[in-house]
Design an enzyme around this catalytic site. Sequence first.
Site, mmCIF file in Angstrom:
data_model
loop_
_atom_site.group_PDB
_atom_site.id
_atom_site.type_symbol
_atom_site.label_atom_id
_atom_site.label_comp_id
_atom_site.label_asym_id
_atom_site.label_seq_id
_atom_site.Cartn_x
_atom_site.Cartn_y
_atom_site.Cartn_z
ATOM 1 N N CYS A 115 0.809 -1.230 0.000
ATOM 2 C CA CYS A 115 0.000 0.000 0.000
ATOM 3 C C CYS A 115 0.840 1.277 0.000
ATOM 4 O O CYS A 115 0.415 2.296 -0.510
ATOM 5 C CB CYS A 115 -0.931 0.012 1.197
ATOM 6 S SG CYS A 115 -2.021 -1.414 1.223
ATOM 7 N N HIS A 261 -3.706 7.064 0.688
ATOM 8 C CA HIS A 261 -3.878 5.764 0.054
ATOM 9 C C HIS A 261 -5.325 5.347 0.299
ATOM 10 O O HIS A 261 -5.828 5.464 1.418
ATOM 11 C CB HIS A 261 -2.903 4.757 0.674
ATOM 12 C CG HIS A 261 -3.337 3.332 0.516
ATOM 13 N ND1 HIS A 261 -3.649 2.812 -0.717
ATOM 14 C CD2 HIS A 261 -3.556 2.341 1.420
ATOM 15 C CE1 HIS A 261 -4.032 1.548 -0.552
ATOM 16 N NE2 HIS A 261 -3.987 1.247 0.726
ATOM 17 N N ASN A 291 -9.690 -0.777 -3.113
ATOM 18 C CA ASN A 291 -8.312 -0.520 -2.687
ATOM 19 C C ASN A 291 -7.368 -1.125 -3.730
ATOM 20 O O ASN A 291 -7.354 -2.340 -3.923
ATOM 21 C CB ASN A 291 -8.115 -1.169 -1.308
ATOM 22 C CG ASN A 291 -6.707 -1.021 -0.756
ATOM 23 O OD1 ASN A 291 -5.756 -0.831 -1.497
ATOM 24 N ND2 ASN A 291 -6.583 -1.131 0.555
HETATM 25 N N1 ACO Z 1 -19.672 -9.621 3.744
HETATM 26 C C1 ACO Z 1 -20.467 -9.952 4.769
HETATM 27 N N2 ACO Z 1 -20.004 -10.297 5.980
HETATM 28 C C2 ACO Z 1 -18.669 -10.296 6.155
HETATM 29 C C3 ACO Z 1 -17.784 -9.951 5.121
HETATM 30 C C4 ACO Z 1 -18.326 -9.624 3.876
HETATM 31 N N3 ACO Z 1 -17.577 -9.289 2.812
HETATM 32 N N4 ACO Z 1 -16.530 -10.053 5.590
HETATM 33 C C5 ACO Z 1 -16.621 -10.418 6.877
HETATM 34 N N5 ACO Z 1 -17.910 -10.571 7.228
HETATM 35 C C6 ACO Z 1 -18.483 -10.947 8.514
HETATM 36 C C7 ACO Z 1 -17.489 -11.683 9.380
HETATM 37 O O1 ACO Z 1 -17.453 -13.043 9.060
HETATM 38 C C8 ACO Z 1 -18.065 -11.425 10.765
HETATM 39 O O2 ACO Z 1 -19.123 -12.292 10.979
HETATM 40 P P1 ACO Z 1 -19.354 -12.933 12.443
HETATM 41 O O3 ACO Z 1 -19.585 -11.769 13.337
HETATM 42 O O4 ACO Z 1 -20.546 -13.785 12.233
HETATM 43 O O5 ACO Z 1 -18.094 -13.672 12.754
HETATM 44 C C9 ACO Z 1 -18.628 -10.018 10.634
HETATM 45 O O6 ACO Z 1 -18.791 -9.767 9.230
HETATM 46 C C10 ACO Z 1 -17.722 -8.978 11.220
HETATM 47 O O7 ACO Z 1 -16.394 -9.200 10.757
HETATM 48 P P2 ACO Z 1 -15.218 -8.280 11.129
HETATM 49 O O8 ACO Z 1 -13.994 -8.733 10.425
HETATM 50 O O9 ACO Z 1 -15.168 -8.127 12.616
HETATM 51 O O10 ACO Z 1 -15.740 -6.937 10.506
HETATM 52 P P3 ACO Z 1 -15.213 -5.515 10.710
HETATM 53 O O11 ACO Z 1 -16.316 -4.661 11.156
HETATM 54 O O12 ACO Z 1 -13.928 -5.492 11.469
HETATM 55 O O13 ACO Z 1 -14.881 -5.116 9.224
HETATM 56 C C11 ACO Z 1 -13.020 -4.819 7.757
HETATM 57 C C12 ACO Z 1 -13.921 -5.821 8.468
HETATM 58 C C13 ACO Z 1 -13.870 -4.007 6.793
HETATM 59 C C14 ACO Z 1 -11.977 -5.572 6.970
HETATM 60 C C15 ACO Z 1 -12.410 -3.934 8.836
HETATM 61 O O14 ACO Z 1 -11.768 -4.676 9.814
HETATM 62 C C16 ACO Z 1 -11.454 -2.964 8.269
HETATM 63 O O15 ACO Z 1 -11.839 -2.018 7.640
HETATM 64 N N6 ACO Z 1 -10.161 -3.181 8.523
HETATM 65 C C17 ACO Z 1 -9.133 -2.374 7.954
HETATM 66 C C18 ACO Z 1 -8.496 -3.166 6.948
HETATM 67 C C19 ACO Z 1 -8.410 -2.503 5.639
HETATM 68 O O16 ACO Z 1 -9.055 -1.532 5.330
HETATM 69 N N7 ACO Z 1 -7.575 -3.054 4.850
HETATM 70 C C20 ACO Z 1 -7.346 -2.530 3.591
HETATM 71 C C21 ACO Z 1 -6.093 -3.083 3.099
HETATM 72 S S1 ACO Z 1 -4.771 -2.618 4.080
HETATM 73 C C22 ACO Z 1 -4.509 -1.098 3.729
HETATM 74 O O17 ACO Z 1 -4.622 -0.693 2.606
HETATM 75 C C23 ACO Z 1 -4.232 -0.241 4.878
#
Ligand code: ACO
Length: 334
Positions: A115, A261, A291
């Site tokens: 990234c 980013h 992304n």
């Molecule tokens: N669709 C539906 N449900 C989903 C999906 C999806 N695509 N993905 C995960 N879930 C479910 C999970 O299985 C979980 O279900 P459960 O509660 O029954 O176990 C629930 O949604 C919550 O999952 P979490 O991973 O806790 O969701 P969170 O609210 O943390 O969101 C996310 C996940 C969006 C990835 C978040 O953690 C985030 O934004 N993290 C930052 C990471 C990021 O942005 N990375 C980008 C790349 S790195 C960079 O460029 C910096």
Amino acid sequence: MLKQTKIVGLGHYVPETVVTNHDLEKMMDTSDEWIQERTGIKERRWFTYGKETVASMGTEAAKKALDQAGLTPDDVDFIILATLSPDYFFPGSGVLVQEKLGIKEVGALDVRNQCSGFLYALSIGDQFIKTGMYKTVLVIGSEIHSHGLDKTTKGRGVTVIFGDGAGAAVLQATDESDKGILSTHLHSQGKYAKELVVIGPGNMTPVRLDASNAEDPTIMAPIMNGGTVFKHAVTRFQEVIYEALEANSMAKEDISLLIPHQANLRITQFIQKKMELGNDRVYSNIQRYGNTTAASIPIAMSEAYQEGRIKDGDLVCLAAFGSGFTWASALIRW
Ligand code: ACO
């Protein structure tokens, strides 16, 4: 006296195929609502196998950037290409851009910093120009994620976030001492390498060609601990932006446009709120592209410029955080 580096041309290329959240609903158990609420993403682009590669998309973006600069491939003295998804395991894709653009036999360097790859590449290009070694440097960020994502429900936490595309910038020396790249700031913390990782092909499996890799293709798909990434991202983004401002005796009020980013709209909005920056001073296009890791900043910068959101004299701040962990910033007086 050291020279200053100016961005004299910008360009971007994204594949034609638009994949909406509703398209993803047909492949895995997810929903448009979940994706938009958690990431802000509505759609992304996916490449067409046989039509596009990281090098071909980078080449198209570079052509546009050179055109905008009024330069030709003959003017390029050095190529830096940032990607985590090269055409081949080796050699890097930079050499392929040299061939595709018909650039003379200049150096080509690939940067593997995910990234923050584009900002590392920009910083390297800046150093070559500042010292007078090169006059014109082509800096590219290009990524194809869609080829390596797990498109089943198992991979949904990662797959919905990433998209394909490329952006490029042409750097040149300028004698205007108050213009151009004012400073760049690079950081890493390998302690968190496994929080956002693609394991294969690497040396952490017994044999690179181990049959188990074929049996478990997910070894080639990204693994992300989303919560940890989010927590570190919101802190590091702000830290590295303030580091750039302090290094130049400036304050957040001086920023004309922050181009982060495009990691996740929630991350950007968190930073924006904390730093009290209005919508007119922060650029986001993740809604349309997802992304695109190393390509996200040059695509965003190219679009922002085309939309008239970057003008002569503006102070543009670029910042990135991602896998490594690595994070970086650049402050540019346009
Ligand atoms: N669709 C539906 N449900 C989903 C999906 C999806 N695509 N993905 C995960 N879930 C479910 C999970 O299985 C979980 O279900 P459960 O509660 O029954 O176990 C629930 O949604 C919550 O999952 P979490 O991973 O806790 O969701 P969170 O609210 O943390 O969101 C996310 C996940 C969006 C990835 C978040 O953690 C985030 O934004 N993290 C930052 C990471 C990021 O942005 N990375 C980008 C790349 S790195 C960079 O460029 C910096």
